[in-house]
Design a protein around this motif. Structure first.
Motif, PDB file in Angstrom:
ATOM      1  N   ASN A 151       0.827  -1.211   0.000  1.00 26.21           N
ATOM      2  CA  ASN A 151       0.000   0.000   0.000  1.00 26.21           C
ATOM      3  C   ASN A 151       0.859   1.258   0.000  1.00 26.21           C
ATOM      4  N   TYR A 184       2.322   1.740  -3.350  1.00 25.31           N
ATOM      5  CA  TYR A 184       1.306   2.182  -4.304  1.00 25.31           C
ATOM      6  C   TYR A 184       0.990   3.673  -4.126  1.00 25.31           C
ATOM      7  N   SER A 185       0.828   4.101  -2.872  1.00 24.60           N
ATOM      8  CA  SER A 185       0.527   5.525  -2.611  1.00 24.60           C
ATOM      9  C   SER A 185       1.655   6.409  -3.109  1.00 24.60           C
ATOM     10  N   HIS A 231       3.736   5.769  -5.475  1.00 24.39           N
ATOM     11  CA  HIS A 231       3.728   5.731  -6.930  1.00 24.39           C
ATOM     12  C   HIS A 231       2.664   6.682  -7.480  1.00 24.39           C
TER      13      HIS A 231
END
Length: 405
Positions: free
Chosen positions: A324, A327-328, A330
């Motif tokens: 997570n 992902y954040s 990115h």
């Protein structure tokens, strides 16, 4: 004066010689020369000579067929026959009725001649010898049904290896027809597919008694046989052609039986040994597997299986958190890149230029960048920051290269 024909003279001399009792049975010793075997008739033609003289001789097929050896040039022989004249040729000669090698027996010479011949053809080569089966199920025996040899063979096989089946093929082992029966017995066994090994033999005897086992046809049948053959002929000092061509030569029929049969006591000892070995190996394997099982039963995975599950759950949570976060980060980086590119695009946008007081002119949908692109009276469109104007060209004013009117 009486005049004779050549035929009359020759016939007269023939009658004189035929009537002479000293010439009816003659024993003559000499060396064979000019030997010829007339194969179509079977007659033998030769000369017998010593160091000073020679005499022609003939042996008709009826007598030649009884020879135990093969005459050759240079061989010293003792011939028995009678002297007579061949009228057509006018020459006296010895008509041989029997012939023996000088200094060696006919059978011994015949044995050596056949042995030399078959050995040259490779029938005795060790490379052609077939191995004996370890545990034969059926043993073929070729011997006389009434001799001591068959009793010795069956007695030894019954004592040493009773689980084998003995198949007896009764034959003559000496005398007329014996060689033919021995040869036929080998070929009969060879046509079967249930015989594992063959014993051929007989008890001891003179060279004449054993002569059937020196037959060339028998030797070739043994060589061609696909089943291993053990020869047990006579005593230990007796040798026959059969012994040389067989896959194994045993000194006696009893020894032949021992060759093809494992001793029952040895088999039972071997079975006991392999049984004890298998039991020992199984116990060792069970001990190893039991130790492995105890180690597994005492392991943490089996004692506290939920602990392993909880550890895996913690690892999964940690991996989810990292995923997570990555992902954040990115998405944030992509947003910043997008904002930067949008700002650059806005700065280069024509609308942004128009918002500072500039305008863009077009004619018939095509951008006008020079006064030469329009003529007086043309309708053009002026694009402003908040809309567009339709205009009519009333005049053209062109500047010079320095920007003046």
């Amino acid at each position: 004066m009486t005049v004779l024909t050549v035929s009359q003279l020759n016939n007269y001399i023939k009658c004189v010689l035929d009537e002479d009792p000293h010439l009816r049975t003659v024993y003559l010793k000499g060396e064979i020369s000019n030997f010829k075997n007339h194969y179509s008739s079977g007659h033998l033609y030769l000369s017998l000579k010593d160091d000073k003289s020679a005499v022609k001789a003939v042996m008709f097929s009826s007598a030649a067929s009884r020879l135990r050896f093969r005459p050759e040039d240079g061989m010293c022989v003792i011939a028995r026959g009678y002297v007579s004249v061949y009228p057509q040729g006018g020459q006296y000669q010895l008509y041989i009725q029997d012939m023996q090698p000088d200094g060696v027996g006919a059978l011994a010479l015949a044995f050596e001649q056949l042995k030399k011949k078959l050995e040259a053809e490779g029938l005795f080569d060790a490379s052609f010898k077939k191995p004996l089966p370890t545990l034969p199920r059926r043993i073929g025996v070729i011997t006389s049904p009434t001799g001591a040899a068959v009793m010795d063979i069956t007695r030894i096989l019954a004592r040493r290896y009773p689980m084998a089946e003995v198949v007896l093929c009764p034959v003559l082992v000496q005398g007329d027809g014996a060689a033919a029966q021995l040869t036929d017995a080998i070929r009969r066994f060879d046509r079967r597919n249930d015989i594992d090994v063959i014993i051929i033999g007989r008890g001891g005897g003179s060279i004449e008694d054993l002569w059937a086992f020196n037959d060339e046809g028998l030797a070739r049948a043994i060589f061609d046989c696909h089943i291993p053959v053990v020869s047990g002929v006579g005593h230990e000092t007796d040798f026959t052609i059969c012994d040389f061509v067989a896959d194994v030569r045993a000194s006696t029929p009893s020894a032949a039986a021992e060759c093809v049969s494992p001793e029952q006591g040895e088999l039972l000892s071997a079975v006991d040994y392999y049984r004890d070995t298998i039991i020992s190996l199984m116990r060792a394997r069970l001990d190893r597997e039991r130790t492995q099982l105890d180690r597994l039963l005492s392991s943490r995975a089996l004692r506290s299986p939920m602990e392993i599950v909880n550890v895996k759950r913690m690892q999964l949570d940690h991996m989810e958190s990292r995923m997570n976060s990555a992902y954040s980060m990115h998405v944030k980086n992509k947003k910043e890149d997008f904002t930067s590119l949008a700002a650059k695009l806005d700065a280069l946008s024509p609308l942004r230029v128009l918002s500072r007081g500039y305008a863009a002119a077009s004619k018939d949908g095509k951008c006008i960048s020079s006064v030469s692109d329009a003529e007086t009276g043309d309708r053009i469109e002026i694009r402003l920051s908040d809309g567009s104007l339709g205009c009519l060209v009333e005049r053209k004013i062109k500047t010079d290269e320095k920007g003046g009117l």
